[in-house]
Design an enzyme around this catalytic site. Structure first.
Site, PDB file in Angstrom:
ATOM      1  N   TRP A  89      -6.472  17.331  31.093  1.00 52.33           N
ATOM      2  CA  TRP A  89      -4.726  17.757  31.104  1.00 52.33           C
ATOM      3  C   TRP A  89      -3.897  16.864  31.568  1.00 52.33           C
ATOM      4  CZ3 TRP A  89      -2.264  21.745  29.716  1.00 52.33           C
ATOM      5  CH2 TRP A  89      -1.440  22.532  31.001  1.00 52.33           C
TER       6      TRP A  89
ATOM      7  N   SER B 115     -13.373  26.000  26.738  1.00 56.47           N
ATOM      8  CA  SER B 115     -13.642  26.448  28.350  1.00 56.47           C
ATOM      9  C   SER B 115     -15.242  26.058  29.040  1.00 56.47           C
ATOM     10  CB  SER B 115     -13.804  27.781  27.901  1.00 56.47           C
ATOM     11  OG  SER B 115     -13.720  27.703  29.572  1.00 56.47           O
TER      12      SER B 115
ATOM     13  N   ARG C 166      -7.343   6.871  39.362  1.00 51.71           N
ATOM     14  CA  ARG C 166      -7.570   6.148  40.465  1.00 51.71           C
ATOM     15  C   ARG C 166      -8.789   5.103  40.314  1.00 51.71           C
ATOM     16  NH1 ARG C 166      -9.613   9.462  44.968  1.00 51.71           N
ATOM     17  NH2 ARG C 166      -9.294  11.662  44.899  1.00 51.71           N
TER      18      ARG C 166
ATOM     19  N   LYS D  43      -6.107  23.778  39.661  1.00 51.93           N
ATOM     20  CA  LYS D  43      -7.239  24.763  39.541  1.00 51.93           C
ATOM     21  C   LYS D  43      -8.499  25.301  40.617  1.00 51.93           C
ATOM     22  CE  LYS D  43      -5.635  26.480  34.938  1.00 51.93           C
ATOM     23  NZ  LYS D  43      -5.165  27.392  33.829  1.00 51.93           N
TER      24      LYS D  43
ATOM     25  N   LYS E 170     -10.218  32.889  37.573  1.00 48.66           N
ATOM     26  CA  LYS E 170     -10.395  33.791  36.250  1.00 48.66           C
ATOM     27  C   LYS E 170     -11.493  32.706  35.234  1.00 48.66           C
ATOM     28  CE  LYS E 170      -8.631  29.293  34.322  1.00 48.66           C
ATOM     29  NZ  LYS E 170      -9.350  28.265  33.269  1.00 48.66           N
TER      30      LYS E 170
END
Length: 316
Positions: A20, A234, A40, A88, A171
């Site tokens: 992402w 997902s 990192r 999220k 969600k």
């Protein structure tokens, strides 16, 4: 404030070089911004990464947000810098959202939440998508909108950061439940009912915590819910599907690539709901399943055997 975020001079820092974070970095780069991508395990220090940055985008996992925020407090932050939270989840220690952690650490800087039905693999392939940038500082939200918007990525602003963030967080728990539903071959009727009632549950939690109900019918609520519950991309959906196939949680998590935030969120959400006395029947069954207290079939039976009640929106 928006004047400090211009493609001809602005420096953007993306914290987190996962899928992402990389996608967001690429979007801004294509729009002509100078982007630094920090992780990192990279060679760029955090201090150097955020030096003179007018936009600091956090795409680290929820478990790393507090630590990174504390490290940043020791660094020199540009006075006009805008923080963007693209994480999220719920912090297991404080029960706070990522943006709440950032705002508490940097109270004099605007914080913008970026969330929506955004499967990173599809965006990376150049497929069209849309998202929401939300903040109580609408000028900051508009500035972030211009940074990422392009012909393949439509960005909307919203004044409800709480609802926008909770939609994208809650969600993930529901996606695990839907994965179980599909894994058990329960059919389209059951899946439609589950998603619909889960949306009601999300609204109940969100409005209790200060969000606007309408936000959950937008991209960061219903939109993200549909995307996450209808795609094998997902990771949270994959968790539920794998559990329904009889695999252990440890086995499923070892199979998927990346982090399934819904696993942590389910545990934190149940604690949060208990503290605030909020009914979360779907999420509670997911919590029990993830903690090996019930089987997938028992979770379905528990939801189907609940007391009969009206459907009215205002009664939940």
């Amino acid at each position: 404030m928006s004047d400090s975020v211009r493609s001809d001079s602005a420096i953007l820092t993306v914290l987190g070089a996962g899928a992402w974070g990389t996608v967001l970095a690429n979007l801004a780069t294509r729009n002509g911004y100078q982007v630094r991508l920090w992780s990192r395990h990279g060679v760029l220090s955090l201090k150097d990464a955020i030096a003179d940055a007018s936009l600091i985008v956090s795409a680290v996992s929820i478990k790393g947000v507090t630590d990174v925020a504390e490290q940043l407090r020791e660094c020199a932050i540009a006075p006009s810098a805008i923080f963007v939270s693209a994480t999220k989840g719920l912090d297991p220690m404080t029960l706070r959202t990522p943006s709440q952690i950032w705002q508490a650490s940097f109270p004099h800087h605007p914080v913008v939440v970026l969330s929506g039905p955004n499967l990173s693999k599809e965006i990376d392939q150049g497929l069209p998508a849309a998202t929401v940038v939300a903040s109580t500082d609408l000028t900051a939200a508009a500035a972030v909108q211009r940074v990422f918007a392009c012909d393949r990525f439509r960005v909307y602003t919203n004044p409800d950061p709480v609802g926008t963030e909770l939609g994208g967080t809650l969600k993930n728990v529901i996606a695990i439940a839907v994965g179980v539903c599909d894994g058990l071959n329960l059919g389209t009727n059951a899946k439609a009912a589950l998603i619909t009632r889960a949306l009601t549950e999300m609204i109940r939690v969100g409005t209790h915590l200060g969000a606007e109900a309408e936000t959950f019918f937008g991209l960061s609520g219903l939109g993200d819910l549909l995307a996450t519950c209808n795609s094998s991309l997902s990771r949270n959906y994959q968790v539920g599907y794998g559990l329904a196939q009889g695999k252990s949680l440890a086995h499923v998590l070892n199979e998927i690539q990346g982090t399934a935030e819904g696993v942590n969120t389910a545990n934190v959400l149940v604690e949060l709901a208990h503290q605030h006395q909020i009914a979360v029947p779907v999420s509670y069954q997911v919590y029990l399943l993830l903690n090996n207290k019930i089987t997938p079939v028992q979770a379905v039976e528990a939801l189907m055997e609940r007391d009969l009640k009206p459907e009215q929106f205002n009664r939940f």
